[in-house]
Design a protein around this motif. Sequence first.
Motif, PDB file in Angstrom:
ATOM      1  N   ILE A  35      -2.226   6.055   4.657  1.00  0.00           N
ATOM      2  CA  ILE A  35      -2.767   5.421   5.864  1.00  0.00           C
ATOM      3  C   ILE A  35      -2.176   6.150   7.064  1.00  0.00           C
ATOM      4  O   ILE A  35      -1.145   5.765   7.607  1.00  0.00           O
ATOM      5  CB  ILE A  35      -2.441   3.915   5.896  1.00  0.00           C
ATOM      6  CG1 ILE A  35      -2.787   3.261   4.562  1.00  0.00           C
ATOM      7  CG2 ILE A  35      -3.174   3.232   7.032  1.00  0.00           C
ATOM      8  CD1 ILE A  35      -4.237   3.441   4.145  1.00  0.00           C
ATOM      9  N   GLU A  42      -8.000  12.467   1.190  1.00  0.00           N
ATOM     10  CA  GLU A  42      -7.894  11.838   2.505  1.00  0.00           C
ATOM     11  C   GLU A  42      -8.103  12.874   3.605  1.00  0.00           C
ATOM     12  O   GLU A  42      -7.748  14.042   3.449  1.00  0.00           O
ATOM     13  CB  GLU A  42      -6.504  11.211   2.666  1.00  0.00           C
ATOM     14  CG  GLU A  42      -6.281  10.013   1.781  1.00  0.00           C
ATOM     15  CD  GLU A  42      -7.073   8.811   2.228  1.00  0.00           C
ATOM     16  OE1 GLU A  42      -7.468   8.764   3.396  1.00  0.00           O
ATOM     17  OE2 GLU A  42      -7.302   7.917   1.392  1.00  0.00           O
ATOM     18  N   ARG A  45     -14.930   1.760   1.528  1.00  0.00           N
ATOM     19  CA  ARG A  45     -14.635   3.063   2.140  1.00  0.00           C
ATOM     20  C   ARG A  45     -15.672   3.276   3.236  1.00  0.00           C
ATOM     21  O   ARG A  45     -16.703   3.908   3.034  1.00  0.00           O
ATOM     22  CB  ARG A  45     -14.662   4.188   1.112  1.00  0.00           C
ATOM     23  CG  ARG A  45     -14.105   5.501   1.658  1.00  0.00           C
ATOM     24  CD  ARG A  45     -14.007   6.583   0.587  1.00  0.00           C
ATOM     25  NE  ARG A  45     -13.384   7.760   1.151  1.00  0.00           N
ATOM     26  CZ  ARG A  45     -12.081   7.972   1.210  1.00  0.00           C
ATOM     27  NH1 ARG A  45     -11.248   7.070   0.731  1.00  0.00           N
ATOM     28  NH2 ARG A  45     -11.595   9.067   1.748  1.00  0.00           N
ATOM     29  N   ASP A  93      -6.226  -0.086   6.108  1.00  0.00           N
ATOM     30  CA  ASP A  93      -6.404  -0.560   4.745  1.00  0.00           C
ATOM     31  C   ASP A  93      -6.432  -2.090   4.790  1.00  0.00           C
ATOM     32  O   ASP A  93      -5.467  -2.719   5.239  1.00  0.00           O
ATOM     33  CB  ASP A  93      -5.217  -0.071   3.905  1.00  0.00           C
ATOM     34  CG  ASP A  93      -5.580   0.214   2.467  1.00  0.00           C
ATOM     35  OD1 ASP A  93      -6.775   0.204   2.131  1.00  0.00           O
ATOM     36  OD2 ASP A  93      -4.658   0.462   1.675  1.00  0.00           O
ATOM     37  N   ALA A 124       0.801  -1.213   0.000  1.00  0.00           N
ATOM     38  CA  ALA A 124       0.000   0.000   0.000  1.00  0.00           C
ATOM     39  C   ALA A 124       0.831   1.259   0.000  1.00  0.00           C
ATOM     40  O   ALA A 124       0.297   2.354   0.041  1.00  0.00           O
ATOM     41  CB  ALA A 124      -0.912   0.010   1.225  1.00  0.00           C
ATOM     42  N   ARG A 159      -7.203   4.667  11.148  1.00  0.00           N
ATOM     43  CA  ARG A 159      -7.139   4.548   9.687  1.00  0.00           C
ATOM     44  C   ARG A 159      -6.514   3.206   9.333  1.00  0.00           C
ATOM     45  O   ARG A 159      -5.447   2.848   9.860  1.00  0.00           O
ATOM     46  CB  ARG A 159      -6.287   5.694   9.133  1.00  0.00           C
ATOM     47  CG  ARG A 159      -6.160   5.718   7.631  1.00  0.00           C
ATOM     48  CD  ARG A 159      -7.472   6.109   6.958  1.00  0.00           C
ATOM     49  NE  ARG A 159      -7.253   6.234   5.515  1.00  0.00           N
ATOM     50  CZ  ARG A 159      -7.405   5.226   4.657  1.00  0.00           C
ATOM     51  NH1 ARG A 159      -7.763   4.026   5.087  1.00  0.00           N
ATOM     52  NH2 ARG A 159      -7.198   5.419   3.374  1.00  0.00           N
ATOM     53  N   TYR A 191      -7.193  -2.641  -0.276  1.00  0.00           N
ATOM     54  CA  TYR A 191      -6.225  -2.729  -1.355  1.00  0.00           C
ATOM     55  C   TYR A 191      -6.056  -4.195  -1.735  1.00  0.00           C
ATOM     56  O   TYR A 191      -6.571  -5.100  -1.067  1.00  0.00           O
ATOM     57  CB  TYR A 191      -4.899  -2.071  -0.993  1.00  0.00           C
ATOM     58  CG  TYR A 191      -4.050  -2.757   0.062  1.00  0.00           C
ATOM     59  CD1 TYR A 191      -2.848  -3.366  -0.285  1.00  0.00           C
ATOM     60  CD2 TYR A 191      -4.414  -2.748   1.409  1.00  0.00           C
ATOM     61  CE1 TYR A 191      -2.032  -3.955   0.682  1.00  0.00           C
ATOM     62  CE2 TYR A 191      -3.612  -3.337   2.376  1.00  0.00           C
ATOM     63  CZ  TYR A 191      -2.421  -3.949   1.998  1.00  0.00           C
ATOM     64  OH  TYR A 191      -1.630  -4.529   2.954  1.00  0.00           O
ATOM     65  N   ALA A 244     -12.021  -4.453  -3.013  1.00  0.00           N
ATOM     66  CA  ALA A 244     -11.180  -3.423  -2.388  1.00  0.00           C
ATOM     67  C   ALA A 244     -11.608  -2.033  -2.833  1.00  0.00           C
ATOM     68  O   ALA A 244     -11.681  -1.102  -2.035  1.00  0.00           O
ATOM     69  CB  ALA A 244      -9.717  -3.661  -2.738  1.00  0.00           C
ATOM     70  N   ALA A 267      -1.394   4.166  -1.572  1.00  0.00           N
ATOM     71  CA  ALA A 267      -2.490   3.675  -0.764  1.00  0.00           C
ATOM     72  C   ALA A 267      -3.500   2.958  -1.621  1.00  0.00           C
ATOM     73  O   ALA A 267      -3.135   2.117  -2.396  1.00  0.00           O
ATOM     74  CB  ALA A 267      -3.105   4.794   0.025  1.00  0.00           C
ATOM     75  N   VAL A 268      -4.780   3.356  -1.512  1.00  0.00           N
ATOM     76  CA  VAL A 268      -5.836   2.502  -2.001  1.00  0.00           C
ATOM     77  C   VAL A 268      -6.480   3.050  -3.243  1.00  0.00           C
ATOM     78  O   VAL A 268      -6.654   4.236  -3.415  1.00  0.00           O
ATOM     79  CB  VAL A 268      -6.902   2.319  -0.915  1.00  0.00           C
ATOM     80  CG1 VAL A 268      -6.376   1.487   0.207  1.00  0.00           C
ATOM     81  CG2 VAL A 268      -7.352   3.659  -0.404  1.00  0.00           C
ATOM     82  N   THR A 271     -10.446   1.363   4.234  1.00  0.00           N
ATOM     83  CA  THR A 271     -10.422   1.207   2.791  1.00  0.00           C
ATOM     84  C   THR A 271      -9.826  -0.159   2.486  1.00  0.00           C
ATOM     85  O   THR A 271      -9.494  -0.925   3.395  1.00  0.00           O
ATOM     86  CB  THR A 271      -9.599   2.328   2.122  1.00  0.00           C
ATOM     87  OG1 THR A 271      -8.341   2.449   2.786  1.00  0.00           O
ATOM     88  CG2 THR A 271     -10.336   3.667   2.198  1.00  0.00           C
TER      89      THR A 271
END
Length: 346
Positions: free
Chosen positions: A299, A18, A323, A306, A5, A304, A100, A319, A9-10, A98
Amino acid sequence: MTGLARVLAVVAGLAVTEPARAADDPSYTVLSFDELKGWEHDDHAAALDVFKETCPDMRDPDWLSLCALATNQKNARTFFELFFRPVLIEDGTPTLFTGYYEPELNGSRERTDKYRYPLYRKPDELNGQLYYTRREIEEDGVLDDKGLEIAWIDDPVDVFFLHIQGSGRVKFEDGSYLRVGYADKNGHDYRSVGQELVRRGIYTRHQVSAQVIRNWVKRNPEAGRKLLWHNPSFVFFREVSQVPPSRGPLGAMNRSITAMRSLAVDPDYVPLGAPVWIEKAGDTPMRRLMIAQDTGSAIKGAQRADIFFGTGDDAGIDAGKTRDPGRMVVLLPIQRAYALAPEGAG
């Protein structure tokens, strides 16, 4: 790259800014296991197996002693309840989950009419400076004939999303696989193609997802290529030969991560290797014990996380839709938990 990630990130956050990181000092509250919703229904043995993957790499004596105890545990739930305490860590920002995944691309070792979009290894002359943009590399061919190609892929959109995820798996026609990981990038900041579609009025902010972007580019190949060039950031890869294709990709602890049990977190708040209980809301609620084994550049914050959904298109779809709000609670060794939150003991 040490974590899947880390690069961007995602995919789910492509079109959404974010939340800003809170300036508040974190607060710590020790909970009881009875306060974890759904705790009694989880597969604790599956979580323990994943915990044992990375616990030998934790350097703190508290963790190493628990790792030694974990080796011969026959009742995983009892192990977690006996030696850990759930700690709710908050920093003033809402919880956000979130997702990934590890992309799987169809590829070839040689360029053909079908496979003509390259994955490049890092050029020798790239040493931290600004390098060619995505458009210069893909349209102008500035890296042609340099022998940097690791593999050739059949879909330019798959290549683009591999750049976002930072690592993935290439499947060859003979059934063999090649795993690639992040090596470096060209130094240009990432620009969201999802936000660009919103700016053009093609979609609203809430409509944009990884799948929507993918479908739009495929329906509009010429305009789609130019849309992808809106993001000047470009990633170079390396072959990851030490991880068997049957196992998950490497996370931030340089160990394979596990679908639906590995979590990317902010290590400023959550120790890498720690068990984390998640209570994810949304259309697909999730209550399970996961292990913090990865990190990500977006993240940031105590609440927070993932979720790693696995490898391939189905994992990517799940993925990309994730959210959601909820709550995450870190399981810490008992003495450490009460040292952080002495008022919460009892």
